[in-house]
Design a protein around this motif. Structure first.
Motif, short mmCIF file in Angstrom:
data_model
loop_
_atom_site.label_atom_id
_atom_site.label_comp_id
_atom_site.label_asym_id
_atom_site.label_seq_id
_atom_site.Cartn_x
_atom_site.Cartn_y
_atom_site.Cartn_z
N GLY A 147 52.99 31.24 43.03
CA GLY A 147 51.69 31.38 42.51
C GLY A 147 50.55 31.80 43.52
O GLY A 147 49.92 32.69 43.24
N SER A 148 51.00 31.42 44.87
CA SER A 148 49.93 31.74 45.92
C SER A 148 50.21 33.18 46.12
O SER A 148 49.27 34.06 46.42
CB SER A 148 50.11 30.92 47.06
N GLY A 149 51.47 33.70 45.89
CA GLY A 149 51.77 35.16 46.28
C GLY A 149 50.99 35.98 45.28
O GLY A 149 50.63 37.12 45.53
N LEU A 150 51.19 35.51 43.90
CA LEU A 150 50.77 36.32 42.77
C LEU A 150 49.41 36.38 42.95
O LEU A 150 48.43 37.26 42.55
CB LEU A 150 51.16 35.76 41.41
N GLY A 151 48.35 35.30 43.30
CA GLY A 151 47.17 35.23 43.47
C GLY A 151 46.75 36.30 44.58
O GLY A 151 45.43 37.03 44.28
N THR A 152 47.51 36.36 45.56
CA THR A 152 47.19 37.50 46.71
C THR A 152 47.45 38.86 46.16
O THR A 152 46.69 39.67 46.26
CB THR A 152 47.93 37.40 47.93
N VAL A 153 48.33 38.98 45.41
CA VAL A 153 48.75 40.58 44.70
C VAL A 153 47.57 40.71 43.83
O VAL A 153 47.44 42.05 43.90
CB VAL A 153 50.13 40.43 44.10
N PHE A 154 47.36 39.85 42.85
CA PHE A 154 46.41 40.27 41.91
C PHE A 154 44.85 40.21 42.24
O PHE A 154 44.00 40.94 41.77
CB PHE A 154 46.70 39.48 40.38
N PHE A 155 44.40 39.07 43.06
CA PHE A 155 42.96 38.80 43.34
C PHE A 155 42.70 39.67 44.33
O PHE A 155 41.43 40.29 44.68
CB PHE A 155 42.78 37.39 43.56
N ALA A 156 43.50 40.17 45.30
CA ALA A 156 42.98 40.92 46.49
C ALA A 156 42.52 42.36 45.96
O ALA A 156 41.28 42.81 46.22
CB ALA A 156 44.01 41.03 47.54
N PRO A 157 43.43 43.15 45.09
CA PRO A 157 42.68 44.45 44.54
C PRO A 157 41.48 44.00 43.80
O PRO A 157 40.85 44.94 43.68
CB PRO A 157 43.92 45.13 43.93
N LEU A 158 41.60 43.04 43.06
CA LEU A 158 40.57 42.85 41.82
C LEU A 158 39.20 42.59 42.79
O LEU A 158 38.26 43.11 42.48
CB LEU A 158 40.79 41.67 41.15
N ALA A 159 39.51 41.88 43.70
CA ALA A 159 38.27 41.45 44.63
C ALA A 159 37.55 42.87 45.19
O ALA A 159 36.41 43.10 45.27
CB ALA A 159 38.53 40.37 45.56
N GLN A 160 38.53 43.55 45.65
CA GLN A 160 38.32 44.80 46.60
C GLN A 160 37.30 45.70 45.30
O GLN A 160 36.09 46.40 45.55
CB GLN A 160 39.15 45.52 46.68
N TRP A 161 37.87 46.06 44.20
CA TRP A 161 37.19 46.64 42.91
C TRP A 161 35.97 46.14 42.65
O TRP A 161 34.88 46.72 42.40
CB TRP A 161 38.11 46.54 41.89
N LEU A 162 35.96 44.71 42.56
CA LEU A 162 34.57 44.04 42.23
C LEU A 162 33.61 44.11 43.33
O LEU A 162 32.40 44.54 43.02
CB LEU A 162 34.89 42.57 41.95
N LEU A 163 34.13 44.38 44.52
CA LEU A 163 32.93 44.61 45.57
C LEU A 163 32.59 46.05 45.37
O LEU A 163 31.26 46.15 45.68
CB LEU A 163 33.87 44.46 46.97
N GLU A 164 33.19 47.08 45.23
CA GLU A 164 32.95 48.17 45.23
C GLU A 164 31.80 48.52 43.77
O GLU A 164 30.75 49.24 44.15
CB GLU A 164 34.11 49.13 45.05
N VAL A 165 31.98 47.73 42.81
CA VAL A 165 31.30 47.98 41.78
C VAL A 165 29.93 46.95 41.45
O VAL A 165 29.05 47.38 41.47
CB VAL A 165 32.07 47.52 40.47
N TYR A 166 30.19 45.64 42.03
CA TYR A 166 29.10 44.80 41.85
C TYR A 166 28.66 44.08 43.14
O TYR A 166 27.60 43.16 43.20
CB TYR A 166 29.72 43.58 40.89
N GLY A 167 29.41 44.58 44.28
CA GLY A 167 28.64 44.02 45.55
C GLY A 167 29.38 42.57 45.77
O GLY A 167 30.22 42.07 44.85
N TRP A 168 29.63 41.93 46.96
CA TRP A 168 30.33 40.60 47.05
C TRP A 168 29.66 39.40 46.31
O TRP A 168 30.50 38.49 45.82
CB TRP A 168 30.35 40.21 48.65
N ARG A 169 28.15 39.41 46.08
CA ARG A 169 27.76 38.37 45.27
C ARG A 169 28.24 38.33 43.48
O ARG A 169 28.72 37.44 43.18
CB ARG A 169 26.27 38.35 45.10
N GLY A 170 28.12 39.74 43.06
CA GLY A 170 28.65 39.89 41.72
C GLY A 170 30.34 39.60 41.74
O GLY A 170 30.70 39.16 40.72
N GLY A 171 30.83 39.89 42.76
CA GLY A 171 32.33 39.90 42.58
C GLY A 171 32.68 38.29 42.59
O GLY A 171 33.56 38.02 42.03
N MET A 172 32.01 37.57 43.24
CA MET A 172 32.33 36.09 43.22
C MET A 172 32.00 35.53 41.76
O MET A 172 32.58 34.45 41.65
CB MET A 172 31.69 35.27 44.24
#
Length: 495
Positions: A147-172
């Protein structure tokens, strides 16, 4: 006729393991996604690597360190209350972090919310899974750790996309909603196994903490998380400082996640033929190799060659990290038994949390002080090598404790001449019969060690009650109905 503990290795256990893996995925994924937001946060608050990495360090310290409390709470209350309270704190911490105006608020909100909140259920989920399994415990623990590996696999690119679209505040804020949904699903999947009376847990734990194996695991765990969590907290920003674009740097975190899944599944599948203790040492040995490769990348000027080497580094680190974490629960149960397992694992997780508190700020402040990334990488490599030296001499056999309860009995001296013959009724007809206490490989379900080595009239103050384990069908078929007791050799592997 009484029956054995039929819940072990059952379908319900596998469902619980998958639910635990989902919770672990959301927890680790959201925490590690902090690395995708770190550079933007540092720019907004006008800080260097050190102050930002301290947020991550405090969070991971509380995430692992709170197991010292959560292990005891699990033994008393079960998993459901811990997951409900912990998940609420976790998602609330993510949302609150998106509102901070000064960095030190993040130390409290992100650290306590995600760290302590996630820690309330993280270690207990591994304990919970261990209690559902006997024969397939290593594989089940591997599923949870995946589960921790899957979290890194899925959440890292998701967080990067959210950062680009909404910024770090909206991403969180978005990650808080995603995590809440995953925790809700997991809550309906997990279930605490039937309780088995296994003797005085306090007495057993007090004996475990005096053993050399416990301290070898605890101290090596400090060095392990100092190196690994320090790396996970800095790999993205270090790669960007070394010239990689942001997306390529975040991709390294994804590669570590994929490699950790490979390490978890590959090493746990080899646990029966090779032994979990042997494999966990091999996994740890891969860390110094990974850091040597990472350090070499700092001496390469061509960006393409640097990126290739970083991919190799991320792969080796992921396999080593994933394998170690996946095997930790099985090794703990194998060496120390099932009595007080939540408390024992809680103490080991706390030691890991101590290293997690030190590692990220050590790397971040060292990089700030030296103006480069070479020295902190080298320091991590040395730390990992010291951890290997501490762990390598650890025994591969269960501790010879009179309070040990588990699927295999630890070794013990031959019975004395005064021992009286002892025959017990089988819990499984024709398959599990107590034989007279003579020098032989001892039956599964034995009253361990001291119980058979004393006369029947002697008080068995330290001996736990009998725990009889079911006989897997493949072992029963291999025996072809042969008479005699099922032995430890039938059920256990060489660890």
């Amino acid at each position: 006729m009484a029956s054995g503990p039929t819940h072990l290795d059952s379908a319900r256990g596998w469902v619980t393991a998958c639910g635990a893996a989902l919770s672990v995925m959301a927890a680790f994924g959201a925490i590690y996604s902090f690395n995708a937001f770190a550079k933007s946060m540092a720019d907004e608050f006008g800080t260097g690597h050190g102050p930002i990495s301290l947020v991550f360090g405090i969070t991971v310290f509380l995430f692992f360190g709170s197991a010292l409390v959560s292990g005891r709470l699990y033994d008393r209350f079960g998993i459901a209350p811990l997951l409900i309270v912990g998940a609420t704190m976790f998602c609330g911490g993510l949302f609150a972090m998106s509102q901070v105006s000064v960095l030190w608020h993040g130390y409290v909100l992100f650290g306590v919310g995600l760290g302590f909140g996630g820690g309330l259920f993280n270690a207990p989920l591994f304990t919970l899974t261990a209690m559902w399994f006997a024969r397939h415990r290593a594989v089940a623990q591997g599923i949870v750790a995946t589960g921790s590996g899957l979290g890194t696999v899925f959440f890292a690119p998701l967080a990067q996309w959210l950062l680009e679209v909404y910024g770090w505040r909206g991403g969180m804020k978005a990650l808080a909603v995603v995590s809440a949904g995953i925790f809700a699903v997991a809550l309906f999947m997990i279930k605490r196994p039937p309780k088995m009376e296994m003797g005085d847990a306090g007495r057993h734990v007090s004996l475990v903490v005096r053993s050399a194996a416990f301290w070898q695991m605890g101290v090596s765990g400090v060095f392990f998380t100092m190196a690994v969590i320090g790396s996970l907290g800095s790999v993205v920003t270090f790669a960007q400082d070394d010239g990689l674009p942001a997306r390529a740097a975040v991709a390294l975190l994804t590669i570590i996640g994929f490699a950790s899944i490979v390490g978890r599944m590959a090493l746990t599948s080899l646990a029966r033929p090779l032994g979990s203790v042997r494999l966990v040492k091999m996994a740890f040995f891969g860390l110094p190799v990974a850091y040597a490769i990472w350090f070499a990348t700092t001496r390469v000027s061509a960006l393409e060659a640097k990126f290739v080497l970083l991919i190799v580094f991320a792969s080796v680190l992921g396999v080593s990290y994933g394998g170690f974490v996946a095997l930790l629960g099985d090794v703990t149960a194998h060496l120390f038994g099932l009595v007080g397992l939540g408390t024992v694992m809680g103490m080991l997780f706390f030691s890991a949390g101590t290293g997690a508190l030190i590692g990220p700020p050590l790397m971040g402040f060292t990089a700030d002080a030296t103006g480069g990334i070479g020295l902190p990488i080298a320091i991590s490599g040395v730390i990992a090598a010291v951890g290997v030296v501490v762990l390598l001499p650890m025994t591969r056999h269960p501790l010879d404790l009179p309070t040990y309860v588990g699927p295999g009995a630890p070794p013990s001296p031959a019975p004395s001449a005064s021992t009286q013959p002892l025959v017990r009724q089988p819990l499984i007809p024709q398959r599990l019969v107590r034989q007279p206490a003579v020098p032989m490989v001892r039956p599964v379900g034995d009253v361990l060690g001291a119980a058979l080595e004393r006369p029947r009239s002697a008080p068995l103050l330290d001996a736990p009650p009998d725990v009889f384990w079911p006989i897997p069908d493949d072992i029963a078929n291999d025996r072809n109905g042969a008479a005699g007791p099922v032995t430890v050799a039938d059920l256990t592997r060489s660890n």
